[in-house]
Enzyme design. Structure first.
Site, PDB file in Angstrom:
ATOM      1  N   ARG A  54      10.017  12.371   1.997  1.00  0.00           N
ATOM      2  CA  ARG A  54      10.047  13.831   2.085  1.00  0.00           C
ATOM      3  C   ARG A  54       8.712  14.448   2.473  1.00  0.00           C
ATOM      4  O   ARG A  54       8.634  15.271   3.380  1.00  0.00           O
ATOM      5  CB  ARG A  54      10.449  14.457   0.742  1.00  0.00           C
ATOM      6  CG  ARG A  54      11.916  14.670   0.562  1.00  0.00           C
ATOM      7  CD  ARG A  54      12.250  14.570  -0.899  1.00  0.00           C
ATOM      8  NE  ARG A  54      11.943  13.214  -1.315  1.00  0.00           N
ATOM      9  CZ  ARG A  54      12.796  12.206  -1.189  1.00  0.00           C
ATOM     10  NH1 ARG A  54      13.979  12.407  -0.726  1.00  0.00           N
ATOM     11  NH2 ARG A  54      12.453  10.984  -1.541  1.00  0.00           N
ATOM     12  N   THR A  55       7.671  14.075   1.761  1.00  0.00           N
ATOM     13  CA  THR A  55       6.428  14.817   1.957  1.00  0.00           C
ATOM     14  C   THR A  55       5.918  14.643   3.386  1.00  0.00           C
ATOM     15  O   THR A  55       5.622  15.614   4.075  1.00  0.00           O
ATOM     16  CB  THR A  55       5.374  14.369   0.928  1.00  0.00           C
ATOM     17  OG1 THR A  55       5.934  14.529  -0.374  1.00  0.00           O
ATOM     18  CG2 THR A  55       4.122  15.222   1.022  1.00  0.00           C
ATOM     19  N   LYS A  83      -8.994  -2.723   7.496  1.00  0.00           N
ATOM     20  CA  LYS A  83     -10.213  -3.446   7.875  1.00  0.00           C
ATOM     21  C   LYS A  83     -11.370  -3.100   6.950  1.00  0.00           C
ATOM     22  O   LYS A  83     -12.492  -3.566   7.147  1.00  0.00           O
ATOM     23  CB  LYS A  83     -10.625  -3.069   9.306  1.00  0.00           C
ATOM     24  CG  LYS A  83      -9.594  -3.372  10.367  1.00  0.00           C
ATOM     25  CD  LYS A  83     -10.151  -2.927  11.716  1.00  0.00           C
ATOM     26  CE  LYS A  83      -9.122  -3.062  12.817  1.00  0.00           C
ATOM     27  NZ  LYS A  83      -9.576  -2.370  14.049  1.00  0.00           N
ATOM     28  N   ARG A 104      -2.120  11.592   1.858  1.00  0.00           N
ATOM     29  CA  ARG A 104      -1.648  11.036   0.578  1.00  0.00           C
ATOM     30  C   ARG A 104      -2.402   9.745   0.336  1.00  0.00           C
ATOM     31  O   ARG A 104      -2.560   8.920   1.248  1.00  0.00           O
ATOM     32  CB  ARG A 104      -0.152  10.769   0.634  1.00  0.00           C
ATOM     33  CG  ARG A 104       0.323   9.938  -0.553  1.00  0.00           C
ATOM     34  CD  ARG A 104       1.816   9.854  -0.661  1.00  0.00           C
ATOM     35  NE  ARG A 104       2.372  11.146  -1.070  1.00  0.00           N
ATOM     36  CZ  ARG A 104       3.643  11.325  -1.427  1.00  0.00           C
ATOM     37  NH1 ARG A 104       4.476  10.311  -1.422  1.00  0.00           N
ATOM     38  NH2 ARG A 104       4.070  12.510  -1.781  1.00  0.00           N
ATOM     39  N   HIS A 132      -0.417  17.283  -6.741  1.00  0.00           N
ATOM     40  CA  HIS A 132       0.466  17.312  -5.563  1.00  0.00           C
ATOM     41  C   HIS A 132       0.788  18.779  -5.250  1.00  0.00           C
ATOM     42  O   HIS A 132       1.899  19.252  -5.496  1.00  0.00           O
ATOM     43  CB  HIS A 132       1.733  16.523  -5.880  1.00  0.00           C
ATOM     44  CG  HIS A 132       2.599  16.179  -4.710  1.00  0.00           C
ATOM     45  ND1 HIS A 132       2.455  16.764  -3.464  1.00  0.00           N
ATOM     46  CD2 HIS A 132       3.637  15.304  -4.592  1.00  0.00           C
ATOM     47  CE1 HIS A 132       3.370  16.260  -2.644  1.00  0.00           C
ATOM     48  NE2 HIS A 132       4.089  15.367  -3.307  1.00  0.00           N
TER      49      HIS A 132
END
Ligand code: NCD
Length: 307
Positions: A54-55, A83, A104, A132
């Site tokens: 969703r986000t 890396k 995120r 959030h």
């Protein structure tokens, strides 16, 4: 002025700014065509170091529906993080390409580090078990749309209140609105972190902490269910013991108010039985849709574009 700002946690926005964003989101819902080209030529980068449906996609859908473009990655493994590149270096690079970033990250504070290093707005799309804020804008827009107000109600937050970042951000944001009663429903092991409890204590907010959902059901105007956050547990056995602490089904809803709304940031695992999906009080998929509009409004404000 929101233009050029980053959004790391709900308190980065004043109540007036939140109302401004929600007001714009409501305008967009009414007249989406009028906004379909406002971000033409702008690029949103979605930097997702943790899984998301969703986000990430609602950020991308939001930008596309504003006429902008999107790019990004959906796991740290497919970026130079694999890396060993630091978030600080990655963000300096992305800031050369994009106009705004949604990030995120499993580590709390990573989006804040990015915001400090970037000269473009950075939006925290979830950092570990911390905050959030765009889910909170989503939640506020949902409550405002369905209940018609952001004050004078009782909200029950149920499930993993310890690791659930959506809960932390929502409590922070709602703590500034009038006469909200909080009922925090969780097993003892998953109660809210102390810093969240302190906010409520300091502001003299009405709240209680309970273990049984059934005992408080009839008091609630909003029920906010959450998933037990498997990925934040140190110990698999604890997760297995706690994961099905709450399963909302028709039986448990028997004493609920007729006009209560049931919210969930999703994804759900077992917390809400699918038989509840047909109940008129189930609001979680409407909530998902609100997420896209809230993010459209936020992107417009941070980029400083107008209709
Ligand atoms: C939430 C999250 O990622 O914190 N989901 C979301 O953004 N809609 C809740 C969760 O994962 O349980």
């Amino acid at each position: 002025m929101l233009k050029g700002k980053s959004l790391i946690e709900p308190m980065d926005l004043s109540v007036e700014e939140i109302d401004e964003i929600l007001g714009l989101a409501e305008e967009i819902i009414k007249n989406p065509e009028e906004y379909s080209q406002v971000c033409r030529g702008k690029i949103l980068a979605t930097l997702f170091y943790e899984p998301s449906t969703r986000t990430r996609l609602s950020f991308e859908a939001a930008m596309l529906r504003l006429g902008g473009n999107v790019m990004g990655f959906s796991s740290g493994e497919s970026s130079s993080a694999a890396k060993g590149e630091s978030v600080a270096d990655t963000i300096r690079t992305i800031a050369c390409y994009a106009d705004i970033v949604a990030m995120r990250h499993p580590k709390e504070g990573a989006p804040l580090v990015a915001a400090m290093k970037a000269d473009i707005p950075v939006i925290n799309a979830g950092d570990g078990g911390h905050q959030h804020p765009t889910q909170t804008l989503t939640d506020l827009l949902t409550i405002k749309t369905l209940k018609g107000k952001l004050n004078n109600f009782t909200i029950g937050l149920c499930g993993d209140l310890k690791f659930g970042r959506t809960v932390h951000s929502l409590i922070k944001a709602l703590s500034r609105y009038e006469n909200i009663n909080f009922i925090l429903i969780s097993p003892e092991e998953l109660v809210v972190p102390e810093y969240i409890r302190e906010i409520m204590v300091k502001k003299n907010i009405n709240f209680k902490e309970v273990e049984r959902l059934e005992n408080v059901m009839e008091e609630l105007d909003v029920l906010y269910m959450t998933r037990v956050q498997k990925e934040r547990f140190f110990n698999e056995a604890d997760y297995i013991r706690l994961k099905d602490s709450y399963i909302l089904d028709k039986e448990k809803l028997k004493n609920a108010k007729e006009d209560m709304i049931i919210m969930h940031p999703l994804p759900r695992v077992n917390e809400i039985s699918v038989e509840v999906d047909d109940d008129p009080r189930a609001a979680y998929f409407k909530q998902t849709k609100c997420g896209m509009y809230a993010r459209m409004a936020l992107i417009m404000k941070l980029l400083g574009v107008e209709k």
